[in-house]
Design an enzyme around this catalytic site. Structure first.
Site, mmCIF file in Angstrom:
data_model
loop_
_atom_site.group_PDB
_atom_site.id
_atom_site.type_symbol
_atom_site.label_atom_id
_atom_site.label_comp_id
_atom_site.label_asym_id
_atom_site.label_seq_id
_atom_site.Cartn_x
_atom_site.Cartn_y
_atom_site.Cartn_z
ATOM 1 N N CYS A 28 0.889 -1.077 0.057
ATOM 2 C CA CYS A 28 -0.082 0.095 0.027
ATOM 3 C C CYS A 28 0.775 1.232 -0.020
ATOM 4 O O CYS A 28 2.228 1.163 -0.595
ATOM 5 C CB CYS A 28 -1.058 -0.117 1.143
ATOM 6 S SG CYS A 28 -0.073 0.023 2.856
ATOM 7 N N HIS A 582 -3.199 10.468 4.311
ATOM 8 C CA HIS A 582 -3.638 9.008 4.245
ATOM 9 C C HIS A 582 -5.339 8.978 4.574
ATOM 10 O O HIS A 582 -5.374 9.304 5.704
ATOM 11 C CB HIS A 582 -2.949 8.076 5.185
ATOM 12 C CG HIS A 582 -3.195 6.606 4.688
ATOM 13 N ND1 HIS A 582 -4.418 6.083 5.227
ATOM 14 C CD2 HIS A 582 -2.176 5.699 4.445
ATOM 15 C CE1 HIS A 582 -4.422 4.667 4.788
ATOM 16 N NE2 HIS A 582 -3.013 4.481 4.142
#
Length: 658
Positions: A28, A582
């Site tokens: 990720c 994020h």
């Protein structure tokens, strides 16, 4: 010196036992995500020493090695080349991790997937239940078992509406379970909700009133096969497994009927037939079997809790935290629901609270004893989160890796559980443990406080007594020098990556204010539920619980990273700050669907320029947290990084770096 990505990948490969031990590999924005065939082949010491890695942990069947934005993708590319493994999507890696477990583990995973999205409703209902129980207790006359501080009128419209809210989630739990289970099993969630509503229909005798019906002779028993097999006409209030199995049957028929029923008839034939078949099978056969099974499991637990001298409580207290490690704790909400249905209280939740509190005490003792600033910065927020009922950061990040604190936490939990036995401590609802759990035990507040103090005190005291920092190399000065060298290496790497994007040398870090990229409530980074961000392993910063789905640039600078799934954006400010935004927790698994990027990597941006449109409702519908982390990934370049809290809108001050 820049990080050697190939060396980092090679060291990870060697630490996990080689290429033959890899099931799946993905990454990720910050972490290398690996599914390992045999965990016993992992050399933890080697993994901890991997060059460039900022930490590692195992969760949900995945080994996650933290490298950071702008680094992990390069390490991943080298890892795929060296190992020969096929590149997998994050969703594929998650699926591989789920499939890795045995049948029992997969069943627990399904139970978790069903319950997680509806936990907010259960927690909200539980909190209100606790508050109302406290008010009712204080307003009830002493002669009737209350405190008698005032007279409470429960006939007012205000109280009655609150009572409706209080009872909503648990009273209609089967509908929520039906909807969630159908989503997990790949069926129509509205058909699942319909089956859930059917199983608690008012045509049945309410399960909560079945004992009364038996006592006064009004129980309805219907023949299925006359003289051979009959069923009691009782609803499924308070039961969990029958609705899950029933919805699985519904989805089984629904998916197959979609393939064979002509499209012009599919709209009404498939729902009617699949719901009808599931209803008949569940009510006539599946339901009675699993109700019997649930009742016997609950009976076994109640027997265990009744063993003299609190031995049963002690056993449960000892094994509770290890069960969190295995994932078995995902079924405990179902136990609470069953106990509440049968006894109007749950004896399980106070034991869970003792276990959480004890692990928090052990974690905070590590923070008090350690001389490592890195360990302290992880242990303090993790320990506090335990006291609020969230144990994973403390267990996986601090206590379990060091083992002794984890065992001390187990002992503290057992002692707290013994107090639960002595005081017959019971909760009036579920979903809330730790400090706030006292609201659900409001008729026994002193007893709860004593349990809390014992569980925390034993775990904290034992850990303080036996814990010592490990110095694997036996040379503290050498270790400190190596840590400084690693930090210098990361700073050099960050500067090099920024230069690659801008085509010039990266600016020296200067004092500046990073503004909020999104509207909402700013909270401390240590309070987020993701253990990596909460531990500040990626760097210091702040987080925002968003109220709007528009993301703006928090700095004047350049886009350095744009995740392919859109959930993360990296920027380098003109003053040298490396900022990672994020969006949400575990949103990498949504494959980019809620995210619409408005910029490209390498683009020059100014404060307030739009970066991303985000569908927050889609993230919530997937059962995920929308909390958005804003992290200064080159924290080591600054003397201080201080985040703000409170309500913010885009452009308001969020983080001060100096």
């Amino acid at each position: 010196m820049a990080l050697d990505y190939r060396q980092a990948a090679q060291e990870v490969l060697e630490a996990i036992g080689g290429k033959d031990n890899i099931v799946s590999a993905a990454h990720c924005a910050t972490r290398l995500r690996l599914v390992i065939a045999d965990d016993s082949k992992i050399d933890k010491a080697k993994l901890d020493d991997v060059v460039g890695a900022k930490g590692n942990f195992q969760a949900s069947g995945q080994l996650q090695v933290i490298f950071g934005t702008g680094t992990v993708d390069k390490v991943y590319d080298q890892f795929i080349t060296l190992s020969g493994a096929s590149a997998a999507s994050k969703a594929d890696a998650k699926a591989a991790a789920a499939a890795k477990g045995n049948a029992f583990q997969r069943a627990i995973k399904v139970l978790s997937d069903v319950f997680v999205p509806i936990i907010p409703a259960i927690v909200a209902s539980g909190m209100l239940m606790g508050v109302m129980s406290a008010i009712q207790y204080m307003g009830t006359p002493v002669a009737d078992g209350g405190a008698g501080f005032f007279t409470l009128d429960t006939t007012t419209v205000w109280w009655r509406i609150a009572a409706l809210i209080n009872a909503c989630a648990l009273g209609n739990l089967q509908i929520l379970l039906g909807f969630s289970a159908a989503t997990v099993f790949g069926g129509n969630p509205y058909l699942g909700a319909s089956l859930g509503a059917l199983l608690i229909s008012s045509d049945f005798i309410n399960a909560y009133q079945s004992s009364t019906a038996i006592a006064n002779g009004t129980m309805i028993t219907l023949d299925v096969i006359p003289g051979v097999y009959s069923i009691d006409w009782v609803g499924y209030q308070g039961h969990v497994i029958p609705i899950l199995v029933g919805v699985w049957i519904l989805c089984f028929f629904e998916k197959r009927l979609h393939k064979v029923v002509p499209e012009m008839f599919d709209l009404f034939v498939t729902p009617l037939v699949s719901v009808s078949l599931a209803a008949y099978i569940t009510i006539l056969f599946i339901g009675p079997i699993f109700v019997w099974l649930e009742n016997n499991i609950l009976g076994l637990l109640m027997w265990l809790l009744s063993v003299p001298l609190g031995i049963g409580y002690i056993i449960i207290g000892l094994i509770y935290s290890p069960s969190v490690v295995t994932g078995l704790h995902q079924m405990y909400t179902a136990i609470d629901v069953q106990m509440l249905a049968q006894y109007s209280v749950t004896y399980w939740l106070p034991i869970a609270s003792a276990a959480n509190i004890a692990q928090g005490g052990a974690c905070l003792a590590v923070a008090a004893r350690t001389k490592s600033e890195k360990t302290k910065s992880l242990a303090i927020p993790s320990g506090i989160s335990c006291l609020l009922g969230i144990t994973e950061p403390a267990i996986f990040g601090v206590n379990l890796p060091k083992l002794k604190p984890f065992v001390c936490g187990m002992i503290g939990s057992a002692c707290g559980a013994l107090c639960c036995s002595i005081f017959h401590l019971a909760a009036s609802g579920t979903g809330v443990t730790g400090l706030c759990g006292i609201l659900l035990c409001i008729q026994q507040p002193l007893q709860y406080i004593i349990m809390f103090a014992v569980a925390f005190g034993v775990a904290f005291g034992l850990t303080t007594t036996i814990y010592k920092d490990e110095d694997a190399k036996g040379n503290a000065a050498k270790t400190a020098a190596e840590s400084k060298a690693a930090a210098d290496e990361q700073a050099a790497l960050a500067a090099e990556e920024a230069a690659d994007v801008k085509g010039a040398a990266a600016p020296a870090a200067k004092a500046e204010t990073i503004v909020a990229p999104i509207a909402g409530k700013a909270v401390a980074l240590k309070d987020v539920s993701d253990p990596v961000f909460a531990s500040e392993a990626m760097g210091k910063g702040a987080a925002v619980e968003p109220t709007e789905g528009k993301v703006f640039s928090p700095v004047d600078g350049t886009i350095t990273v744009l995740a392919e799934t859109g959930h993360a954006v990296g920027l380098l400010s003109d003053d040298g700050a490396e900022v990672l935004i994020h969006i949400g927790i575990d949103t990498v698994n949504l494959k980019g669907e809620p995210f619409n990027a408005l910029v490209k990597s390498g683009a020059k941006v100014h404060k307030g320029d739009p970066l991303m449109d985000v569908d927050l409702d889609a993230i919530k519908a997937a059962g995920l947290d929308t909390t958005t982390m804003v992290v200064i990934t080159n924290t080591d370049a600054y003397a201080s990084v201080e985040g703000h809290t409170g309500n913010v809108k885009p452009g308001d001050a969020l983080i001060d770096v100096k």
